[in-house]
Design a protein around this motif. Structure first.
Motif, PDB file in Angstrom:
ATOM      1  N   GLU A 144     125.318  85.944  48.488  1.00 20.50           N
ATOM      2  CA  GLU A 144     124.956  87.305  48.874  1.00 20.50           C
ATOM      3  C   GLU A 144     123.940  87.913  47.917  1.00 20.50           C
ATOM      4  O   GLU A 144     123.041  88.649  48.341  1.00 20.50           O
ATOM      5  N   THR A 145     124.083  87.608  46.634  1.00 18.24           N
ATOM      6  CA  THR A 145     123.124  88.138  45.663  1.00 18.24           C
ATOM      7  C   THR A 145     121.754  87.505  45.848  1.00 18.24           C
ATOM      8  O   THR A 145     120.721  88.181  45.767  1.00 18.24           O
ATOM      9  N   ALA A 146     121.727  86.204  46.114  1.00 21.47           N
ATOM     10  CA  ALA A 146     120.453  85.518  46.364  1.00 21.47           C
ATOM     11  C   ALA A 146     119.780  86.090  47.605  1.00 21.47           C
ATOM     12  O   ALA A 146     118.559  86.306  47.626  1.00 21.47           O
ATOM     13  N   LYS A 147     120.547  86.361  48.652  1.00 20.80           N
ATOM     14  CA  LYS A 147     119.993  86.944  49.872  1.00 20.80           C
ATOM     15  C   LYS A 147     119.452  88.349  49.597  1.00 20.80           C
ATOM     16  O   LYS A 147     118.392  88.728  50.123  1.00 20.80           O
ATOM     17  N   LEU A 148     120.164  89.113  48.776  1.00 21.25           N
ATOM     18  CA  LEU A 148     119.717  90.459  48.414  1.00 21.25           C
ATOM     19  C   LEU A 148     118.371  90.412  47.702  1.00 21.25           C
ATOM     20  O   LEU A 148     117.450  91.166  48.034  1.00 21.25           O
ATOM     21  N   VAL A 149     118.245  89.518  46.718  1.00 23.62           N
ATOM     22  CA  VAL A 149     116.991  89.384  45.966  1.00 23.62           C
ATOM     23  C   VAL A 149     115.871  88.907  46.887  1.00 23.62           C
ATOM     24  O   VAL A 149     114.731  89.402  46.822  1.00 23.62           O
ATOM     25  N   ALA A 150     116.175  87.968  47.769  1.00 23.83           N
ATOM     26  CA  ALA A 150     115.172  87.451  48.702  1.00 23.83           C
ATOM     27  C   ALA A 150     114.638  88.562  49.597  1.00 23.83           C
ATOM     28  O   ALA A 150     113.431  88.674  49.820  1.00 23.83           O
ATOM     29  N   ASN A 151     115.538  89.394  50.101  1.00 25.15           N
ATOM     30  CA  ASN A 151     115.123  90.482  50.986  1.00 25.15           C
ATOM     31  C   ASN A 151     114.419  91.595  50.222  1.00 25.15           C
ATOM     32  O   ASN A 151     113.471  92.210  50.735  1.00 25.15           O
ATOM     33  N   THR A 152     114.858  91.852  48.998  1.00 19.78           N
ATOM     34  CA  THR A 152     114.255  92.911  48.196  1.00 19.78           C
ATOM     35  C   THR A 152     112.802  92.608  47.876  1.00 19.78           C
ATOM     36  O   THR A 152     111.932  93.485  47.943  1.00 19.78           O
ATOM     37  N   TYR A 153     112.522  91.358  47.531  1.00 19.94           N
ATOM     38  CA  TYR A 153     111.178  90.976  47.094  1.00 19.94           C
ATOM     39  C   TYR A 153     110.418  90.146  48.126  1.00 19.94           C
ATOM     40  O   TYR A 153     109.340  89.638  47.821  1.00 19.94           O
ATOM     41  N   ASN A 154     110.991  90.028  49.335  1.00 15.54           N
ATOM     42  CA  ASN A 154     110.338  89.273  50.413  1.00 15.54           C
ATOM     43  C   ASN A 154     109.905  87.899  49.919  1.00 15.54           C
ATOM     44  O   ASN A 154     108.753  87.493  50.026  1.00 15.54           O
ATOM     45  N   THR A 155     110.863  87.168  49.383  1.00 20.85           N
ATOM     46  CA  THR A 155     110.572  85.881  48.764  1.00 20.85           C
ATOM     47  C   THR A 155     111.673  84.879  49.072  1.00 20.85           C
ATOM     48  O   THR A 155     112.766  85.247  49.542  1.00 20.85           O
ATOM     49  N   LEU A 156     111.396  83.626  48.813  1.00 18.39           N
ATOM     50  CA  LEU A 156     112.423  82.592  48.839  1.00 18.39           C
ATOM     51  C   LEU A 156     113.134  82.594  47.495  1.00 18.39           C
ATOM     52  O   LEU A 156     112.505  82.830  46.458  1.00 18.39           O
ATOM     53  N   VAL A 157     114.428  82.338  47.501  1.00 14.87           N
ATOM     54  CA  VAL A 157     115.208  82.264  46.263  1.00 14.87           C
ATOM     55  C   VAL A 157     115.899  80.909  46.208  1.00 14.87           C
ATOM     56  O   VAL A 157     116.528  80.478  47.174  1.00 14.87           O
ATOM     57  N   PHE A 158     115.772  80.258  45.060  1.00 21.60           N
ATOM     58  CA  PHE A 158     116.325  78.913  44.840  1.00 21.60           C
ATOM     59  C   PHE A 158     117.163  79.001  43.564  1.00 21.60           C
ATOM     60  O   PHE A 158     116.639  79.135  42.472  1.00 21.60           O
ATOM     61  N   THR A 160     119.789  77.184  41.145  1.00 24.26           N
ATOM     62  CA  THR A 160     120.290  75.852  40.820  1.00 24.26           C
ATOM     63  C   THR A 160     121.664  75.920  40.158  1.00 24.26           C
ATOM     64  O   THR A 160     122.013  76.879  39.484  1.00 24.26           O
ATOM     65  N   GLY A 161     122.436  74.870  40.378  1.00 22.24           N
ATOM     66  CA  GLY A 161     123.773  74.751  39.809  1.00 22.24           C
ATOM     67  C   GLY A 161     124.391  73.468  40.310  1.00 22.24           C
ATOM     68  O   GLY A 161     123.699  72.587  40.836  1.00 22.24           O
ATOM     69  N   SER A 162     125.708  73.325  40.163  1.00 23.83           N
ATOM     70  CA  SER A 162     126.365  72.129  40.700  1.00 23.83           C
ATOM     71  C   SER A 162     126.132  72.047  42.208  1.00 23.83           C
ATOM     72  O   SER A 162     126.003  70.963  42.779  1.00 23.83           O
ATOM     73  N   THR A 163     126.059  73.212  42.848  1.00 23.68           N
ATOM     74  CA  THR A 163     125.598  73.324  44.225  1.00 23.68           C
ATOM     75  C   THR A 163     124.386  74.238  44.224  1.00 23.68           C
ATOM     76  O   THR A 163     124.458  75.376  43.773  1.00 23.68           O
ATOM     77  N   ASP A 164     123.246  73.757  44.703  1.00 20.08           N
ATOM     78  CA  ASP A 164     122.050  74.591  44.779  1.00 20.08           C
ATOM     79  C   ASP A 164     122.131  75.503  45.996  1.00 20.08           C
ATOM     80  O   ASP A 164     122.689  75.122  47.039  1.00 20.08           O
ATOM     81  N   ILE A 165     121.568  76.694  45.860  1.00 21.69           N
ATOM     82  CA  ILE A 165     121.481  77.652  46.957  1.00 21.69           C
ATOM     83  C   ILE A 165     120.010  77.953  47.205  1.00 21.69           C
ATOM     84  O   ILE A 165     119.285  78.301  46.283  1.00 21.69           O
ATOM     85  N   VAL A 166     119.565  77.808  48.441  1.00 24.09           N
ATOM     86  CA  VAL A 166     118.203  78.221  48.804  1.00 24.09           C
ATOM     87  C   VAL A 166     118.301  79.157  49.996  1.00 24.09           C
ATOM     88  O   VAL A 166     119.040  78.887  50.953  1.00 24.09           O
ATOM     89  N   THR A 167     117.557  80.263  49.939  1.00 20.16           N
ATOM     90  CA  THR A 167     117.638  81.248  51.014  1.00 20.16           C
ATOM     91  C   THR A 167     116.337  82.024  51.155  1.00 20.16           C
ATOM     92  O   THR A 167     115.588  82.167  50.185  1.00 20.16           O
ATOM     93  N   ASN A 168     116.104  82.510  52.351  1.00 16.56           N
ATOM     94  CA  ASN A 168     115.001  83.439  52.596  1.00 16.56           C
ATOM     95  C   ASN A 168     115.535  84.831  52.908  1.00 16.56           C
ATOM     96  O   ASN A 168     114.795  85.706  53.353  1.00 16.56           O
ATOM     97  N   GLY A 169     116.829  85.027  52.687  1.00 12.71           N
ATOM     98  CA  GLY A 169     117.477  86.296  52.980  1.00 12.71           C
ATOM     99  C   GLY A 169     118.190  86.302  54.313  1.00 12.71           C
ATOM    100  O   GLY A 169     119.033  87.149  54.575  1.00 12.71           O
ATOM    101  N   LYS A 170     117.843  85.339  55.152  1.00  9.69           N
ATOM    102  CA  LYS A 170     118.479  85.199  56.467  1.00  9.69           C
ATOM    103  C   LYS A 170     119.129  83.827  56.582  1.00  9.69           C
ATOM    104  O   LYS A 170     120.340  83.717  56.730  1.00  9.69           O
ATOM    105  N   GLU A 171     118.310  82.779  56.501  1.00  5.71           N
ATOM    106  CA  GLU A 171     118.838  81.409  56.479  1.00  5.71           C
ATOM    107  C   GLU A 171     119.221  81.036  55.054  1.00  5.71           C
ATOM    108  O   GLU A 171     118.482  81.336  54.106  1.00  5.71           O
TER     109      GLU A 171
END
Length: 254
Positions: A144-158, A160-171
């Motif tokens: 949810e935080t990654a999606k928030l940042v993605a939507n706030t700055y109109n960017t992709l967010v990646f 990294t961790g034991s499980t990587d998260i990639v999002t555009n705020g929607k997908e």
């Protein structure tokens, strides 16, 4: 998208990165067929961007000169229309780093923020106890935080961790795998950010491209982790990246 696409298209990546990571980042880009430019002088920043296919902004060893260069290069990259990747290394470690990242995000359209969970929290304004370049400690809903940042700055967010998260705020995609020993070798995260820049230059600027980059990097880490000693890990990671980029599936790492 796969590393083979980068190998075929051979994008030139202008890396304004930190002194700890510069050599490994350059060698990693070369391993997958990309070309690195490691330049951080403000006077030539616009010229370098003119010949580049992508731009990496990494604040790992931030100082006044590189901060100025990043802003000049980022604006030039936006004007040219090439992808810009921000790696906010240890953004929570000092107020100065936070100030510069805020300026970058306010003045430059970033195509991808590649970070760990601690850096994500700081950018999102979520309370977090930072530990230098390490992710630190705190409680956060990463997706949810990654999606928030993605939507706030109109960017992709990646993230990294034991499980990587990639999002555009929607997908949003979660990518598992890798080898935890990658965290014991410096500059592996910085190289990943540079590969993201190369990937976005060689393929579509969307979440699927970052998903493919994450999967390939985790696979390379798994293969490198077959070596018994940490000193061999870095070399084996470069070997794995090269061979994956050339489409090889099975081999014995040396």
């Amino acid at each position: 998208m796969s590393l083979s696409n980068i190998y075929k298209k051979k994008p030139l990546v202008h890396c304004i990165t930190n002194t700890v990571a510069a050599n490994f980042t350059a060698n990693g880009l070369l391993a997958i067929g990309a070309s690195p430019i490691m330049a951080d002088e403000a006077i030539e920043a616009e010229e370098m961007v003119r010949i580049a296919d992508a731009l990496l902004l990494n604040i790992g060893t931030l100082h006044e000169t590189t901060a100025k260069t990043m802003l000049i290069a980022g604006k030039a990259a936006n004007k040219k229309g090439i992808p810009v990747v921000l790696d906010p290394v240890a953004v929570g470690a000092s107020l100065y780093r936070q100030q510069i990242v805020k300026e970058i995000l306010a003045q430059i359209q970033i195509d991808c923020i590649r970070c760990n969970v601690g850096e994500l929290a700081v950018i999102a304004g979520v309370p977090w106890e930072s530990r230098g370049v390490d992710s630190g400690e705190g409680q956060i809903d990463i997706i949810e935080t990654a999606k928030l940042v993605a939507n706030t700055y109109n960017t992709l967010v990646f993230v990294t961790g034991s499980t990587d998260i990639v999002t555009n705020g929607k997908e949003t995609f979660q990518i598992q795998g890798g080898n935890e020993r990658i965290t014991q070798v410096t500059a592996t995260g910085c190289l990943l950010s540079a590969i993201c820049a190369a990937g976005l230059a060689a393929d579509d600027r969307n979440v699927a491209t970052l998903q493919a980059v994450s999967s390939s990097y985790k696979r390379a880490a798994e293969l490198a982790g077959e070596q018994p000693y940490i000193g061999s890990f870095q070399i084996s990671l470069l070997n794995a990246l090269e061979r994956l980029s050339q489409g090889e599936k099975e081999w014995t790492l040396l």
